[in-house]
Design a protein around this motif. Structure first.
Motif, short mmCIF file in Angstrom:
data_model
loop_
_atom_site.label_atom_id
_atom_site.label_comp_id
_atom_site.label_asym_id
_atom_site.label_seq_id
_atom_site.Cartn_x
_atom_site.Cartn_y
_atom_site.Cartn_z
N ARG A 1 -5.79 -15.59 9.04
CA ARG A 1 -6.25 -15.69 7.66
C ARG A 1 -5.61 -16.86 6.92
O ARG A 1 -6.29 -17.62 6.22
CB ARG A 1 -5.96 -14.38 6.92
N GLN A 2 -4.31 -17.05 7.09
CA GLN A 2 -3.66 -18.13 6.37
C GLN A 2 -4.15 -19.49 6.86
O GLN A 2 -4.26 -20.44 6.08
CB GLN A 2 -2.13 -18.02 6.48
N ILE B 1 -7.23 -20.10 7.98
CA ILE B 1 -8.56 -20.28 7.40
C ILE B 1 -8.45 -20.65 5.93
O ILE B 1 -9.14 -21.56 5.44
CB ILE B 1 -9.40 -19.00 7.60
N ASP B 2 -7.58 -19.96 5.20
CA ASP B 2 -7.39 -20.29 3.78
C ASP B 2 -6.92 -21.73 3.61
O ASP B 2 -7.36 -22.44 2.69
CB ASP B 2 -6.37 -19.34 3.15
N ALA B 3 -6.03 -22.17 4.49
CA ALA B 3 -5.53 -23.54 4.40
C ALA B 3 -6.64 -24.55 4.68
O ALA B 3 -6.73 -25.59 4.03
CB ALA B 3 -4.36 -23.73 5.37
N ALA B 4 -7.49 -24.23 5.67
CA ALA B 4 -8.61 -25.13 5.97
C ALA B 4 -9.58 -25.20 4.79
O ALA B 4 -10.09 -26.28 4.45
CB ALA B 4 -9.34 -24.64 7.22
N MET B 5 -9.84 -24.07 4.15
CA MET B 5 -10.70 -24.07 2.96
C MET B 5 -10.07 -24.92 1.85
O MET B 5 -10.74 -25.76 1.23
CB MET B 5 -10.90 -22.64 2.47
N ALA B 6 -8.78 -24.70 1.60
CA ALA B 6 -8.11 -25.42 0.53
C ALA B 6 -8.08 -26.91 0.78
O ALA B 6 -8.17 -27.72 -0.15
CB ALA B 6 -6.68 -24.87 0.37
N ILE C 1 -12.13 -17.05 0.13
CA ILE C 1 -13.25 -16.12 0.16
C ILE C 1 -12.98 -15.05 1.21
O ILE C 1 -12.08 -15.20 2.04
CB ILE C 1 -14.58 -16.86 0.48
N PRO C 2 -13.75 -13.93 1.21
CA PRO C 2 -13.55 -12.91 2.24
C PRO C 2 -13.77 -13.48 3.64
O PRO C 2 -14.57 -14.40 3.83
CB PRO C 2 -14.60 -11.85 1.90
N VAL C 3 -13.07 -12.90 4.62
CA VAL C 3 -13.18 -13.32 6.02
C VAL C 3 -13.48 -12.10 6.87
O VAL C 3 -12.78 -11.08 6.78
CB VAL C 3 -11.89 -14.00 6.51
N PHE C 4 -14.54 -12.19 7.68
CA PHE C 4 -14.93 -11.12 8.60
C PHE C 4 -14.74 -11.59 10.03
O PHE C 4 -15.04 -12.74 10.36
CB PHE C 4 -16.41 -10.75 8.43
N TYR D 1 -3.30 -6.69 13.97
CA TYR D 1 -2.73 -7.96 13.51
C TYR D 1 -3.70 -8.73 12.63
O TYR D 1 -3.29 -9.42 11.68
CB TYR D 1 -2.30 -8.81 14.71
N LEU D 2 -5.00 -8.63 12.90
CA LEU D 2 -5.98 -9.30 12.04
C LEU D 2 -5.95 -8.71 10.63
O LEU D 2 -5.90 -9.44 9.64
CB LEU D 2 -7.38 -9.18 12.65
N TYR D 3 -5.98 -7.39 10.54
CA TYR D 3 -5.92 -6.75 9.23
C TYR D 3 -4.57 -7.01 8.54
O TYR D 3 -4.52 -7.31 7.34
CB TYR D 3 -6.14 -5.25 9.35
N GLU D 4 -3.50 -6.91 9.30
CA GLU D 4 -2.17 -7.12 8.72
C GLU D 4 -2.05 -8.54 8.17
O GLU D 4 -1.35 -8.77 7.17
CB GLU D 4 -1.10 -6.86 9.78
N GLY D 5 -2.74 -9.48 8.79
CA GLY D 5 -2.70 -10.86 8.32
C GLY D 5 -3.65 -11.15 7.17
O GLY D 5 -3.65 -12.26 6.64
N GLY D 6 -4.48 -10.17 6.78
CA GLY D 6 -5.32 -10.36 5.59
C GLY D 6 -6.80 -10.47 5.83
O GLY D 6 -7.56 -10.70 4.88
N ILE D 7 -7.28 -10.30 7.08
CA ILE D 7 -8.72 -10.31 7.34
C ILE D 7 -9.36 -9.11 6.63
O ILE D 7 -8.80 -8.01 6.61
CB ILE D 7 -9.02 -10.25 8.85
N ASP D 8 -10.54 -9.31 6.05
CA ASP D 8 -11.15 -8.27 5.23
C ASP D 8 -11.91 -7.21 6.04
O ASP D 8 -11.89 -6.03 5.68
CB ASP D 8 -12.11 -8.91 4.21
#
Length: 444
Positions: free
Chosen positions: A216-217, A219-224, A231-234, A269-276
């Protein structure tokens, strides 16, 4: 809230049309989102009266499948794939393509109002599509979504939302392809452009699942980096192994029990890292039973994977996550994991599982130590401990067809104490749930 490991699933187009037992099974998991498929070039070429074309790999009609799965979950995600025309299956171009997509969206959304999410294709990177060909398709899709929402006067949570076609591979490699897409989207001058969520598939990191904490982090960094908002990530498909090539040195029976332990590990681990949302793959798979939640879609007898999700739901019913740690996880994220939840009057649940991938380990015995046990959760002077086990020989329909329903393996009555110790022995790939509940009647 407790981590909902069971809350979303993906349908395979290899599946026959399910029966009522499968509907009941999915509803029992309180599915938040179910993912299904529509191929646009088949819709276009088979005519307006035949939205219910047959999937290539089965005799199931696409609309029949959508009608069924729309009745099993709160929301539906549709992968709108097959947008590349061929000589056999042509498609309109330009504005006409966008208009066709708009009408297709209006048709399905009108018939199935819980259609909520649209993906533009499936694994475009795996098909070696470049942004020169993929992004123009994406642009037609978001314009069609905007027009369909406007035509149907959809606002708020009723709107159709759009995502990229999920990208593949492990997290670092997937972002190399995603960067081109995000760059094209950021450079798109259309002020009405839409990217409501980001989707990817996770078939990497099986030997180092701890790395998924960073997905998640990254993906967020790539977006930023492209000036885009969070945005939400599935993750709408994931697995211990991808495709149909089976890992060497493992029998199918090995993989049947490795699958639930591995899936819980990756989802954790995906959920713990912030995946929606993490979608379990698959409800039923015709050729790869180890990826199937169910042995078949008429009786809906669960395989070990399905039983593990049923245990996850028992945990979810307790609502509130409580702190839980394991001292048996290595630096790669392999080992024994734990997730716990509690609800006053409904006891404490402790879900634990072993996942060691290729590591050779003995079957260890653990002590599950539960501290600060409140009377409000378990009540009374006695506590009933119920253990549900899934392993190579227990609650495993694949190896023992007599085990057609999930059954508890051990029940014991303990004296209440603020600290309870429950010994448990787990195979190298196993899932278990410990339930601590109030005892009523003579035992109390």
């Amino acid at each position: 809230p407790v981590m909902r490991l069971e809350q979303a699933s993906t349908q395979s187009t290899s599946s026959p049309l399910p029966g009522e037992a499968t509907r009941d099974y999915l509803r029992s998991l309180d599915q938040d989102v179910v993912r299904t498929w529509i191929q646009t070039r088949y819709v276009y070429n088979k005519g307006d009266i035949d939205y219910n074309y047959k999937y290539e790999s089965s005799d199931v009609g696409a609309e029949d499948a959508l009608r069924f799965y729309a009745s099993t979950g709160k929301d539906i995600l549709i992968a709108l794939s097959a947008y590349n025309p061929t000589s056999t299956w042509p498609l309109p171009e330009g504005e006409a393509f966008k208009d066709f997509l708009r009408q297709t969206l209006i048709y399905y959304k009108t018939r199935y109002p819980n259609v909520r999410y649209i993906q533009v294709g499936n694994e475009p990177d795996a098909a070696d599509e470049t942004m020169d060909t993929y992004y123009p398709v994406y642009r037609s899709y978001y314009r069609a979504v905007n027009e369909a929402n406007a035509a149907m006067h959809l606002t708020g949570d009723d709107r159709i939302l759009i995502s990229n076609g999920p990208f593949t591979s492990n997290v670092p490699n997937m972002l190399a392809y995603a960067d081109g897409f995000l760059a094209a989207y950021a450079a798109d001058p259309d002020t009405s452009k839409k990217l409501d969520l980001f989707c990817f598939h996770s078939y990497g990191e099986t030997n180092r699942p701890l790395e998924l904490l960073t997905a998640r982090q990254r993906i967020d960094a790539a977006m930023a980096a492209h000036g885009l908002p969070r945005i939400p990530v599935f993750v709408d498909e994931y697995g211990v192994f991808g495709g149909s090539s089976l890992p060497v040195r493992f029998s199918k029976a090995d993989l049947m029990i490795m699958q639930p332990a591995g899936q819980l590990t990756k989802a954790f681990y995906l959920y713990e890292g912030g995946i929606d949302r993490v979608f379990n793959w698959a409800i039923f798979h015709e050729t790869l039973p180890m990826k199937s939640q169910l042995a078949d879609v008429q009786t809906a007898i669960p395989y070990p994977y399905g039983n593990a999700l049923l245990l996850a739901h028992k945990l979810s019913e307790r609502g509130t996550r409580i702190a839980a740690t394991s001292n048996a996880i290595n630096e790669l994220g392999l080992g024994t994991h734990v997730l716990a939840a509690m609800r006053n009057g409904h006891g404490i649940g402790v879900l634990l599982w072993n996942f060691n991938w290729r590591d050779s380990v003995e079957t260890p015995e653990f002590n599950v130590r539960v501290t600060n046990v409140p009377h409000s959760a378990v009540g009374g002077n006695k506590v009933r401990a119920t253990i549900w086990m899934i392993d190579s020989h227990t609650n495993n329909y694949y190896t023992n067809p007599a085990q057609s329903s999930l059954q508890p393996t051990t029940t014991m009555v303990l004296d209440y104490s603020p600290t309870l110790n429950i010994p448990i022995r787990l195979e190298r790939s196993a899932v278990a749930l410990i339930e601590l509940d109030h005892v009523t009647g003579r035992d109390e």
